[in-house]
Design a protein around this motif. Structure first.
Motif, mmCIF file in Angstrom:
data_model
loop_
_atom_site.group_PDB
_atom_site.id
_atom_site.type_symbol
_atom_site.label_atom_id
_atom_site.label_comp_id
_atom_site.label_asym_id
_atom_site.label_seq_id
_atom_site.Cartn_x
_atom_site.Cartn_y
_atom_site.Cartn_z
ATOM 1 N N LYS A 101 -19.490 26.948 81.837
ATOM 2 C CA LYS A 101 -20.685 25.668 82.036
ATOM 3 C C LYS A 101 -21.716 25.731 82.117
ATOM 4 O O LYS A 101 -22.224 26.762 82.818
ATOM 5 C CB LYS A 101 -20.587 24.532 83.063
ATOM 6 C CG LYS A 101 -21.167 22.705 82.838
ATOM 7 C CD LYS A 101 -20.925 22.244 83.679
ATOM 8 C CE LYS A 101 -21.965 20.949 83.605
ATOM 9 N NZ LYS A 101 -22.501 20.248 82.467
ATOM 10 N N VAL A 102 -22.744 25.979 80.918
ATOM 11 C CA VAL A 102 -23.855 26.499 81.493
ATOM 12 C C VAL A 102 -25.186 25.472 82.125
ATOM 13 O O VAL A 102 -25.411 23.965 81.486
ATOM 14 C CB VAL A 102 -24.217 27.248 79.412
ATOM 15 C CG1 VAL A 102 -25.770 27.600 79.391
ATOM 16 C CG2 VAL A 102 -23.327 27.564 78.816
ATOM 17 N N ALA A 103 -25.487 25.464 82.978
ATOM 18 C CA ALA A 103 -26.659 25.101 83.281
ATOM 19 C C ALA A 103 -27.695 24.280 82.730
ATOM 20 O O ALA A 103 -27.848 25.478 81.647
ATOM 21 C CB ALA A 103 -27.455 25.982 84.447
ATOM 22 N N GLU A 104 -28.331 23.346 82.757
ATOM 23 C CA GLU A 104 -29.058 22.309 82.023
ATOM 24 C C GLU A 104 -30.351 23.303 81.846
ATOM 25 O O GLU A 104 -30.755 23.804 80.621
ATOM 26 C CB GLU A 104 -29.236 21.340 82.203
ATOM 27 C CG GLU A 104 -28.565 20.014 82.338
ATOM 28 C CD GLU A 104 -27.929 20.120 80.789
ATOM 29 O OE1 GLU A 104 -28.808 19.126 80.069
ATOM 30 O OE2 GLU A 104 -26.720 19.931 81.188
ATOM 31 N N LYS A 105 -30.981 24.120 82.861
ATOM 32 C CA LYS A 105 -31.987 24.852 82.409
ATOM 33 C C LYS A 105 -32.135 25.863 81.543
ATOM 34 O O LYS A 105 -33.096 25.942 81.078
ATOM 35 C CB LYS A 105 -32.347 25.478 83.878
ATOM 36 C CG LYS A 105 -31.206 26.277 84.795
ATOM 37 C CD LYS A 105 -31.819 26.739 85.910
ATOM 38 C CE LYS A 105 -31.361 27.902 86.665
ATOM 39 N NZ LYS A 105 -31.126 28.567 87.827
ATOM 40 N N ASN A 106 -30.551 26.179 81.181
ATOM 41 C CA ASN A 106 -29.770 27.186 80.178
ATOM 42 C C ASN A 106 -29.446 26.955 78.818
ATOM 43 O O ASN A 106 -29.088 27.188 78.347
ATOM 44 C CB ASN A 106 -29.071 28.272 80.853
ATOM 45 C CG ASN A 106 -29.885 29.056 82.169
ATOM 46 O OD1 ASN A 106 -30.872 29.402 82.557
ATOM 47 N ND2 ASN A 106 -28.537 29.308 83.232
ATOM 48 N N GLY A 107 -30.379 25.269 78.346
ATOM 49 C CA GLY A 107 -29.736 24.799 77.687
ATOM 50 C C GLY A 107 -28.626 23.451 77.874
ATOM 51 O O GLY A 107 -27.835 23.338 76.239
ATOM 52 N N GLY A 108 -27.883 23.797 78.676
ATOM 53 C CA GLY A 108 -26.649 23.312 78.628
ATOM 54 C C GLY A 108 -25.410 23.422 77.377
ATOM 55 O O GLY A 108 -25.515 24.446 77.348
ATOM 56 N N GLY A 109 -24.321 22.757 77.869
ATOM 57 C CA GLY A 109 -23.107 23.012 76.433
ATOM 58 C C GLY A 109 -21.992 23.978 77.594
ATOM 59 O O GLY A 109 -22.609 23.681 78.849
ATOM 60 N N TRP A 110 -21.236 24.343 76.494
ATOM 61 C CA TRP A 110 -19.844 25.398 77.058
ATOM 62 C C TRP A 110 -19.983 26.277 76.766
ATOM 63 O O TRP A 110 -20.136 27.191 75.246
ATOM 64 C CB TRP A 110 -18.932 24.779 76.895
ATOM 65 C CG TRP A 110 -18.610 23.243 77.632
ATOM 66 C CD1 TRP A 110 -19.321 21.576 77.734
ATOM 67 C CD2 TRP A 110 -18.148 23.334 79.263
ATOM 68 N NE1 TRP A 110 -18.637 20.990 78.490
ATOM 69 C CE2 TRP A 110 -18.254 22.008 79.259
ATOM 70 C CE3 TRP A 110 -17.437 23.962 79.783
ATOM 71 C CZ2 TRP A 110 -18.092 21.752 80.728
ATOM 72 C CZ3 TRP A 110 -17.760 23.065 80.929
ATOM 73 C CH2 TRP A 110 -17.719 22.361 81.638
ATOM 74 N N LYS A 111 -19.805 27.660 76.759
ATOM 75 C CA LYS A 111 -19.865 28.797 76.741
ATOM 76 C C LYS A 111 -18.260 29.076 76.473
ATOM 77 O O LYS A 111 -17.646 29.166 77.845
ATOM 78 C CB LYS A 111 -20.495 30.442 78.021
ATOM 79 C CG LYS A 111 -20.551 31.633 76.730
ATOM 80 C CD LYS A 111 -20.404 32.112 77.694
ATOM 81 C CE LYS A 111 -20.541 33.938 77.569
ATOM 82 N NZ LYS A 111 -21.114 34.955 78.390
ATOM 83 N N ILE A 112 -17.512 29.608 75.364
ATOM 84 C CA ILE A 112 -15.973 29.355 75.213
ATOM 85 C C ILE A 112 -16.031 31.404 75.162
ATOM 86 O O ILE A 112 -16.183 31.809 74.705
ATOM 87 C CB ILE A 112 -14.975 28.461 74.312
ATOM 88 C CG1 ILE A 112 -15.226 27.415 74.998
ATOM 89 C CG2 ILE A 112 -13.820 28.917 74.686
ATOM 90 C CD1 ILE A 112 -15.657 26.893 75.732
ATOM 91 N N GLU A 113 -14.934 31.811 76.313
ATOM 92 C CA GLU A 113 -14.385 32.539 75.809
ATOM 93 C C GLU A 113 -13.310 32.978 76.155
ATOM 94 O O GLU A 113 -12.366 32.320 76.686
ATOM 95 C CB GLU A 113 -14.933 34.012 77.468
ATOM 96 C CG GLU A 113 -15.949 34.172 77.367
ATOM 97 C CD GLU A 113 -16.106 35.024 79.028
ATOM 98 O OE1 GLU A 113 -15.905 35.691 79.385
ATOM 99 O OE2 GLU A 113 -17.703 34.547 79.330
ATOM 100 N N ASP A 114 -12.599 33.551 74.938
ATOM 101 C CA ASP A 114 -10.863 33.710 75.114
ATOM 102 C C ASP A 114 -10.254 35.129 75.337
ATOM 103 O O ASP A 114 -10.706 35.648 75.136
ATOM 104 C CB ASP A 114 -11.122 33.957 73.220
ATOM 105 C CG ASP A 114 -9.935 34.109 72.379
ATOM 106 O OD1 ASP A 114 -8.194 34.203 73.913
ATOM 107 O OD2 ASP A 114 -9.458 33.383 71.488
ATOM 108 N N PHE A 115 -9.322 34.274 76.515
ATOM 109 C CA PHE A 115 -8.479 35.664 76.696
ATOM 110 C C PHE A 115 -7.098 35.839 76.430
ATOM 111 O O PHE A 115 -6.398 36.040 77.529
ATOM 112 C CB PHE A 115 -8.775 35.368 78.896
ATOM 113 C CG PHE A 115 -10.111 35.462 79.334
ATOM 114 C CD1 PHE A 115 -10.329 36.800 79.995
ATOM 115 C CD2 PHE A 115 -11.102 35.361 78.910
ATOM 116 C CE1 PHE A 115 -10.805 37.332 80.529
ATOM 117 C CE2 PHE A 115 -11.904 35.315 80.382
ATOM 118 C CZ PHE A 115 -11.684 36.131 80.319
ATOM 119 N N SER A 116 -6.722 35.964 75.505
ATOM 120 C CA SER A 116 -5.584 36.096 74.778
ATOM 121 C C SER A 116 -5.010 36.941 74.654
ATOM 122 O O SER A 116 -5.614 37.873 74.498
ATOM 123 C CB SER A 116 -5.357 34.244 73.849
ATOM 124 O OG SER A 116 -6.144 33.089 73.945
#
Length: 118
Positions: A101-116
């Motif tokens: 979860k990206v903080a609102e002060k940093n633009g918000g939204g989600w950063k998704i990392e693939d660990f497969s």
């Protein structure tokens, strides 16, 4: 009698704020048809003696792939990072994503990392 939880822990099966926000995202993806279904805390994986990894979300995607989505704030401890990697190695049939979860002060939204491990 009030049960005391470790700092940052909630009773089993109860979502924290980050998990609630991610569940809303999954519901939106489900309405759009990208996700067929999802379950919260549906599985525990034994990594070693007395060491367990509990999945945040198991997600069935529209292409019928199963994925484990682990939700985190912007900081992940080394122990948490290691458990995700070990679980991905133990369950190579699943896609593994760390959803930050990206903080609102940093633009918000989600950063998704693939660990497969595929």
């Amino acid at each position: 009698v009030k049960r005391w939880q470790a700092l940052g822990r909630l009773p089993k099966g109860q979502m924290n704020n980050t998990e609630q926000a991610y569940a809303k995202r999954l519901d939106l993806l489900k309405m759009q048809g990208d996700v067929l279904d999802w379950k919260f805390h549906a599985m525990r994986v034994r990594l070693a003696n007395n060491t367990w990894y509990e999945t945040d979300f198991i997600v069935l995607h529209k292409d019928m792939t199963l994925a484990i989505h682990e939700t985190k704030g912007e900081y992940t401890s080394e122990k948490g990072q290691m458990k995700i990697k070990l679980a991905a190695e133990a369950l190579p049939w699943f896609r593994f994503y760390k959803c930050i979860k990206v903080a609102e002060k940093n633009g918000g939204g989600w950063k998704i990392e693939d660990f497969s491990c595929r």
